[in-house]
Design a protein around this motif. Structure first.
Motif, PDB file in Angstrom:
ATOM      1  N   VAL A   8       0.849  -1.182   0.000  1.00 33.76           N
ATOM      2  CA  VAL A   8       0.000   0.000   0.000  1.00 33.76           C
ATOM      3  C   VAL A   8       0.887   1.235   0.000  1.00 33.76           C
ATOM      4  CG1 VAL A   8      -0.209   0.024   2.545  1.00 33.76           C
ATOM      5  CG2 VAL A   8      -1.952   1.165   1.135  1.00 33.76           C
ATOM      6  N   GLY A   9       0.526   2.203  -0.831  1.00 29.47           N
ATOM      7  CA  GLY A   9       1.183   3.495  -0.862  1.00 29.47           C
ATOM      8  C   GLY A   9       0.254   4.530  -0.260  1.00 29.47           C
ATOM      9  N   ILE A  10       0.799   5.395   0.557  1.00 33.50           N
ATOM     10  CA  ILE A  10      -0.010   6.397   1.257  1.00 33.50           C
ATOM     11  C   ILE A  10       0.659   7.750   1.118  1.00 33.50           C
ATOM     12  CG2 ILE A  10      -0.948   7.115   3.501  1.00 33.50           C
ATOM     13  CD1 ILE A  10      -0.492   4.044   4.303  1.00 33.50           C
ATOM     14  N   VAL A  11      -0.099   8.724   0.639  1.00 30.61           N
ATOM     15  CA  VAL A  11       0.361  10.113   0.659  1.00 30.61           C
ATOM     16  C   VAL A  11      -0.617  10.854   1.562  1.00 30.61           C
ATOM     17  CG1 VAL A  11       0.700  12.234  -0.667  1.00 30.61           C
ATOM     18  CG2 VAL A  11       1.367  10.040  -1.646  1.00 30.61           C
ATOM     19  N   ASN A  12      -0.129  11.300   2.712  1.00 33.44           N
ATOM     20  CA  ASN A  12      -1.021  11.953   3.668  1.00 33.44           C
ATOM     21  C   ASN A  12      -0.713  13.427   3.835  1.00 33.44           C
ATOM     22  OD1 ASN A  12       1.335  11.712   5.118  1.00 33.44           O
ATOM     23  ND2 ASN A  12       0.367  11.042   6.998  1.00 33.44           N
ATOM     24  N   GLY A  13       0.047  13.992   2.913  1.00 35.56           N
ATOM     25  CA  GLY A  13       0.335  15.419   2.951  1.00 35.56           C
ATOM     26  C   GLY A  13       0.073  16.028   1.586  1.00 35.56           C
ATOM     27  N   GLY A  14      -0.108  17.302   1.556  1.00 35.53           N
ATOM     28  CA  GLY A  14      -0.355  17.976   0.295  1.00 35.53           C
ATOM     29  C   GLY A  14       0.826  17.866  -0.649  1.00 35.53           C
ATOM     30  N   GLY A  15       0.541  17.600  -1.915  1.00 36.08           N
ATOM     31  CA  GLY A  15       1.570  17.596  -2.940  1.00 36.08           C
ATOM     32  C   GLY A  15       2.586  16.478  -2.838  1.00 36.08           C
ATOM     33  N   GLY A  16       2.272  15.416  -2.115  1.00 40.49           N
ATOM     34  CA  GLY A  16       3.195  14.289  -2.017  1.00 40.49           C
ATOM     35  C   GLY A  16       4.366  14.526  -1.090  1.00 40.49           C
ATOM     36  N   SER A  17       4.261  15.516  -0.195  1.00 41.45           N
ATOM     37  CA  SER A  17       5.382  15.822   0.689  1.00 41.45           C
ATOM     38  C   SER A  17       5.628  14.737   1.727  1.00 41.45           C
ATOM     39  CB  SER A  17       5.159  17.168   1.374  1.00 41.45           C
ATOM     40  OG  SER A  17       3.994  17.122   2.178  1.00 41.45           O
ATOM     41  N   GLN A  18       4.618  13.923   2.019  1.00 41.52           N
ATOM     42  CA  GLN A  18       4.784  12.810   2.945  1.00 41.52           C
ATOM     43  C   GLN A  18       4.221  11.563   2.263  1.00 41.52           C
ATOM     44  OE1 GLN A  18       2.722  15.160   6.071  1.00 41.52           O
ATOM     45  NE2 GLN A  18       4.227  14.181   7.403  1.00 41.52           N
ATOM     46  N   ALA A  19       5.100  10.763   1.673  1.00 39.90           N
ATOM     47  CA  ALA A  19       4.684   9.549   0.970  1.00 39.90           C
ATOM     48  C   ALA A  19       5.327   8.333   1.602  1.00 39.90           C
ATOM     49  CB  ALA A  19       5.070   9.651  -0.502  1.00 39.90           C
ATOM     50  N   TYR A  20       4.547   7.271   1.717  1.00 39.89           N
ATOM     51  CA  TYR A  20       4.997   6.036   2.359  1.00 39.89           C
ATOM     52  C   TYR A  20       4.552   4.836   1.535  1.00 39.89           C
ATOM     53  CZ  TYR A  20       5.071   9.256   6.333  1.00 39.89           C
ATOM     54  OH  TYR A  20       5.289  10.322   7.153  1.00 39.89           O
ATOM     55  N   TYR A  21       5.351   3.785   1.526  1.00 43.46           N
ATOM     56  CA  TYR A  21       4.958   2.490   0.983  1.00 43.46           C
ATOM     57  C   TYR A  21       5.279   1.411   2.003  1.00 43.46           C
ATOM     58  CZ  TYR A  21       3.325   3.288  -3.739  1.00 43.46           C
ATOM     59  OH  TYR A  21       2.556   3.653  -4.811  1.00 43.46           O
ATOM     60  N   PHE A  22       4.355   0.475   2.159  1.00 44.30           N
ATOM     61  CA  PHE A  22       4.523  -0.680   3.025  1.00 44.30           C
ATOM     62  C   PHE A  22       4.204  -1.911   2.186  1.00 44.30           C
ATOM     63  CE2 PHE A  22       3.510   2.892   5.681  1.00 44.30           C
ATOM     64  CZ  PHE A  22       4.342   2.749   6.779  1.00 44.30           C
ATOM     65  N   GLU A  23       5.132  -2.877   2.113  1.00 43.74           N
ATOM     66  CA  GLU A  23       4.951  -4.072   1.302  1.00 43.74           C
ATOM     67  C   GLU A  23       5.190  -5.320   2.143  1.00 43.74           C
ATOM     68  OE1 GLU A  23       7.416  -1.768   0.322  1.00 43.74           O
ATOM     69  OE2 GLU A  23       6.668  -0.890  -1.531  1.00 43.74           O
ATOM     70  N   ALA A  24       4.524  -6.414   1.757  1.00 42.63           N
ATOM     71  CA  ALA A  24       4.705  -7.693   2.438  1.00 42.63           C
ATOM     72  C   ALA A  24       4.682  -8.824   1.417  1.00 42.63           C
ATOM     73  CB  ALA A  24       3.607  -7.908   3.475  1.00 42.63           C
ATOM     74  N   THR A  25       5.434  -9.868   1.713  1.00 44.53           N
ATOM     75  CA  THR A  25       5.541 -11.037   0.839  1.00 44.53           C
ATOM     76  C   THR A  25       4.594 -12.145   1.323  1.00 44.53           C
ATOM     77  OG1 THR A  25       7.224 -12.218   2.110  1.00 44.53           O
ATOM     78  CG2 THR A  25       7.998 -10.475   0.588  1.00 44.53           C
ATOM     79  N   PRO A  26       4.505 -13.243   0.572  1.00 46.95           N
ATOM     80  CA  PRO A  26       3.657 -14.353   1.018  1.00 46.95           C
ATOM     81  C   PRO A  26       4.078 -14.949   2.359  1.00 46.95           C
ATOM     82  CG  PRO A  26       4.167 -14.594  -1.309  1.00 46.95           C
ATOM     83  CD  PRO A  26       5.019 -13.465  -0.789  1.00 46.95           C
TER      84      PRO A  26
END
Length: 169
Positions: free
Chosen positions: A72-90
């Motif tokens: 999942v990718g999350i941008v919780n600030g205006g203009g992409g100033s705070q972007a996060y990705y969290f990934e998991a495998t099988p």
């Protein structure tokens, strides 16, 4: 589980797309998103009949991109100033990324489970690792991604380049 049904992300025609070819995904994927006052809960069902599940890594933050993954990718600030990705495998091996710091290593959890038709994963992401602003209305962007390593395909839910996590295509 009926509790997850409320958080099912729309997955109709064309929702999941191959990032490289911009063609509809040939691998059915269902994503779920729930939250409470402390966490985001993200679930995935990743089907891949006839294609082997790749799950070789066993250590968090080592070997990203070698195995199948969902994220999942999350941008919780205006203009992409705070972007996060969290990934998991099988296997539930975790990876995370943030544009705020290359050493971003928050405490969060993931679990994975393989079956004969694919695999599923659950991610639990504490809101306090996302630098969420207090009070007031907030608008977030959310993106779901998946990699099928055996076929070299990278999939995206409702493709939008602003939420891309790779330069494919």
């Amino acid at each position: 589980d009926p509790a997850w049904a409320v958080g099912k992300v729309p997955d109709g025609e064309g929702a999941w797309e191959n990032v490289t070819t911009r063609a509809p995904s040939r691998y059915p994927t269902t994503a779920y998103l729930l939250y409470d006052d402390t966490n985001l809960y993200v679930g995935f069902k990743a089907y891949q009949d006839g294609v082997p599940i790749t799950a070789t890594q066993t250590t968090n933050d080592v070997g990203f991109g070698v195995d199948d993954f969902v994220g999942v990718g999350i941008v919780n600030g205006g203009g992409g100033s705070q972007a996060y990705y969290f990934e998991a495998t099988p296997r539930g091996v975790r990876y995370e990324q943030s544009n705020e710091n290359v050493r971003f290593r928050p405490r969060w959890t993931a679990a994975g489970k393989m079956s004969s038709h694919g695999w599923s994963a659950m991610l639990v992401i504490p809101l306090n690792v996302l630098r969420v602003a207090n009070g007031g209305k907030q608008t977030w962007r959310v993106q779901f991604v998946r990699q099928v390593a055996a076929s070299g395909e990278h999939l995206s839910w409702v493709w939008n380049p602003i939420m891309g996590d790779s330069s494919s295509g």
